[in-house]
Write a protein that holds these residues in place. Structure first.
Motif, PDB file in Angstrom:
ATOM      1  N   ASP A   1       0.813  -1.210   0.000  1.00 42.70           N
ATOM      2  CA  ASP A   1       0.000   0.000   0.000  1.00 42.70           C
ATOM      3  C   ASP A   1       0.852   1.269   0.000  1.00 42.70           C
ATOM      4  N   ASP A   2       1.983   1.233   0.715  1.00 40.45           N
ATOM      5  CA  ASP A   2       2.783   2.445   0.889  1.00 40.45           C
ATOM      6  C   ASP A   2       4.138   2.432   0.183  1.00 40.45           C
ATOM      7  N   ALA A   3       4.527   1.299  -0.419  1.00 40.11           N
ATOM      8  CA  ALA A   3       5.872   1.227  -1.001  1.00 40.11           C
ATOM      9  C   ALA A   3       5.997   0.078  -1.993  1.00 40.11           C
TER      10      ALA A   3
ATOM     11  N   ASP B   1       8.715   8.365  -3.744  1.00 37.01           N
ATOM     12  CA  ASP B   1       9.370   9.382  -2.935  1.00 37.01           C
ATOM     13  C   ASP B   1      10.858   9.033  -2.881  1.00 37.01           C
TER      14      ASP B   1
ATOM     15  N   PRO C   1       9.408   4.038  -1.032  1.00 36.60           N
ATOM     16  CA  PRO C   1       8.078   4.536  -0.660  1.00 36.60           C
ATOM     17  C   PRO C   1       7.363   5.189  -1.842  1.00 36.60           C
ATOM     18  N   LYS C   2       6.067   5.024  -1.863  1.00 35.69           N
ATOM     19  CA  LYS C   2       5.248   5.682  -2.880  1.00 35.69           C
ATOM     20  C   LYS C   2       5.131   7.159  -2.546  1.00 35.69           C
TER      21      LYS C   2
ATOM     22  N   ALA D   1       3.365  10.698  -1.906  1.00 38.53           N
ATOM     23  CA  ALA D   1       2.100  11.054  -1.262  1.00 38.53           C
ATOM     24  C   ALA D   1       1.055  11.338  -2.322  1.00 38.53           C
TER      25      ALA D   1
ATOM     26  N   GLY E   1      -1.633   6.970  -4.623  1.00 40.78           N
ATOM     27  CA  GLY E   1      -2.462   5.769  -4.577  1.00 40.78           C
ATOM     28  C   GLY E   1      -3.620   5.810  -5.559  1.00 40.78           C
TER      29      GLY E   1
END
Length: 125
Positions: A29-31, A91, A109-110, A112, A115
């Motif tokens: 979800d985050d990376a 990021d 990391p994705k 901000a 998503g």
């Protein structure tokens, strides 16, 4: 074709060209996380570059000096390179990389707001 054959059967088919180590790219979800098998490599001999969404992991295995006669060698030596394009924005300032027991783990990391977002369909007025 030679590169494809090299990556599947291994061994110096085309000397002087980089081979690709085994690696997995997993999305969370985050990376994005890349796990790359690099047994016997020292961290200072591994280069990692991130250009926009393209990740390149490269380095070189050097041939060990040996005594005696090597009758069969199946370990890869020479330059290696793993390259992939990530599916979304990242990021770049928060990327981390660790090497433990021959497994390189790169966590990217994705960005901000990168998503998936649901878009509501409305009627025209």
């Amino acid at each position: 074709m030679g590169t494809l054959l090299e990556s599947t059967v291994g061994g110096g088919l085309a000397r002087g060209t980089a081979w690709t180590p085994f690696a997995d790219l997993t999305e969370f979800d985050d990376a994005y996380v890349i796990e790359c098998e690099l047994p016997g490599m020292a961290r200072q001999d591994i280069d990692i570059e991130l250009d926009e969404r393209e990740v390149t992991i490269s380095g070189e295995y050097t041939e060990q000096e040996r005594q005696g006669t090597l009758h069969r060698g199946t370990r890869r030596t020479g330059r290696f390179e793993y390259r992939t394009t990530l599916p979304g924005q990242v990021d770049a300032e928060r990327v981390t990389a660790t090497l433990r027991e021959g497994l390189l783990t790169v966590r990217i990391p994705k960005a901000a707001g990168a998503g998936t977002r649901r878009i509501e369909v409305t009627t025209e007025q």
